[in-house]
Design a protein around this motif. Sequence first.
Motif, PDB file in Angstrom:
ATOM      1  N   VAL A  10      -0.337   5.101  -0.223  1.00  0.00           N
ATOM      2  CA  VAL A  10       1.338   5.190   0.499  1.00  0.00           C
ATOM      3  C   VAL A  10       1.835   4.112   0.246  1.00  0.00           C
ATOM      4  CG1 VAL A  10       1.407   7.308   0.960  1.00  0.00           C
ATOM      5  CG2 VAL A  10       1.521   5.489   2.282  1.00  0.00           C
ATOM      6  N   HIS A  11       0.901   3.104   0.112  1.00  0.00           N
ATOM      7  CA  HIS A  11       1.903   2.221   0.300  1.00  0.00           C
ATOM      8  C   HIS A  11       1.655   1.080  -1.132  1.00  0.00           C
ATOM      9  CE1 HIS A  11       1.992   2.566   4.862  1.00  0.00           C
ATOM     10  NE2 HIS A  11       3.011   1.567   4.500  1.00  0.00           N
ATOM     11  N   GLY A  12       1.176   1.542  -2.187  1.00  0.00           N
ATOM     12  CA  GLY A  12       1.019   1.076  -3.787  1.00  0.00           C
ATOM     13  C   GLY A  12       0.580   0.572  -4.004  1.00  0.00           C
ATOM     14  N   MET A  13      -0.842   0.999  -3.117  1.00  0.00           N
ATOM     15  CA  MET A  13      -2.199  -0.204  -3.427  1.00  0.00           C
ATOM     16  C   MET A  13      -2.897   0.408  -4.620  1.00  0.00           C
ATOM     17  SD  MET A  13      -2.493  -2.739  -0.225  1.00  0.00           S
ATOM     18  CE  MET A  13      -2.344  -1.623   1.301  1.00  0.00           C
ATOM     19  N   ASP A  14      -4.455  -0.246  -4.128  1.00  0.00           N
ATOM     20  CA  ASP A  14      -5.399   0.077  -5.702  1.00  0.00           C
ATOM     21  C   ASP A  14      -6.798   0.922  -4.205  1.00  0.00           C
ATOM     22  OD1 ASP A  14      -3.529  -0.408  -6.899  1.00  0.00           O
ATOM     23  OD2 ASP A  14      -4.625  -1.692  -7.922  1.00  0.00           O
ATOM     24  N   ASP A  15      -6.931   0.452  -3.152  1.00  0.00           N
ATOM     25  CA  ASP A  15      -7.551   0.807  -2.806  1.00  0.00           C
ATOM     26  C   ASP A  15      -7.753   1.877  -2.420  1.00  0.00           C
ATOM     27  OD1 ASP A  15      -8.815  -0.853  -3.993  1.00  0.00           O
ATOM     28  OD2 ASP A  15      -9.212  -2.280  -1.402  1.00  0.00           O
ATOM     29  N   TRP A  16      -8.641   3.505  -2.902  1.00  0.00           N
ATOM     30  CA  TRP A  16      -8.087   4.615  -2.353  1.00  0.00           C
ATOM     31  C   TRP A  16      -9.011   5.703  -3.376  1.00  0.00           C
ATOM     32  CZ3 TRP A  16      -5.696   8.211  -6.057  1.00  0.00           C
ATOM     33  CH2 TRP A  16      -4.799   7.434  -7.305  1.00  0.00           C
ATOM     34  N   ALA A  17      -9.527   6.836  -3.316  1.00  0.00           N
ATOM     35  CA  ALA A  17      -9.899   7.848  -3.929  1.00  0.00           C
ATOM     36  C   ALA A  17      -9.925   9.722  -3.130  1.00  0.00           C
ATOM     37  CB  ALA A  17     -11.822   7.301  -3.211  1.00  0.00           C
ATOM     38  N   VAL A  18     -10.984  10.058  -3.756  1.00  0.00           N
ATOM     39  CA  VAL A  18     -10.992  11.565  -3.667  1.00  0.00           C
ATOM     40  C   VAL A  18     -12.571  11.072  -3.529  1.00  0.00           C
ATOM     41  CG1 VAL A  18     -11.226  13.712  -4.107  1.00  0.00           C
ATOM     42  CG2 VAL A  18      -9.416  12.093  -4.761  1.00  0.00           C
TER      43      VAL A  18
END
Length: 270
Positions: A100-108
């Motif tokens: 939600v802060h527009g960064m790239d470090d996320w996954a499902v």
Amino acid sequence: MSTAMPFDAGTTFLPEVTAAVRTAGAALRDRHTPHARGVSLDEVVAEIHANDDAVLEVLREPLLRARPGSQWAEDELAGGALPPGEWWVVDPAEGNINHVHGMDDWAVTATLVRDNQPVLTVVHLPLTGATYTAVAGHGAHLDHRPLKVSAKTDLGAALTGTGQARPGEDERIFRRIGDSVTAMLASGLVVRVSVPATMQLIHVAAGRTDAFWQFSDVRSGLVAGALLVSEAGGTVTDLAGAPWNTASRDFLASAPGIHAAALKTLAPIA
């Protein structure tokens, strides 16, 4: 983490689980923007819940269908032991705060836990298309390529990491995090402090970094990485050195060659 019995059944429905997680990842990718969404705390929290809802809408039923008789762990921020049986522990947006802060470090992530041990996991990174998978007794893989942890034996040469598990944790945990970073800075080479845990643990499993620890029992942030690291040849324990499971109150996953030294550094703080 103890060596689990091989989960041979997992290899049969892993493709179905992988497909479901990738589909959910596409839904989360469609919600991603290169700028932050939400200014006030209430707005940020609302965006986080909206992400979760969008992913769970397409993920829950396929996972339950893939493993008849399995159950669903509702609270992604919960910790501690689960009742006997098989449970899906899912983080629909692991690293939601980054998303939600527009960064790239996320996954499902989706992990099947049997009697408090993870036995199958899928971690999908929608922005890159990378998919990490592991089945107990059958190794860990990145897009079908086997993963192997670091061969380092010197903690002084190690790249390590930690981070908080959830906002608003007890101040004593925050102090432990700070003290542990100081201790590891003195013993290791470099310490990364970031969230979420899974995004650090995939690097441990792939041998890119050497250890990750956390003063927390939040299941959804640890089960996927615990299985990936152990199946890639790593060592996963609590900070007393006992085998890790979902009832453990803290966590250390590392290359086996530096595990004892990392425990020696961190155990006095735990």
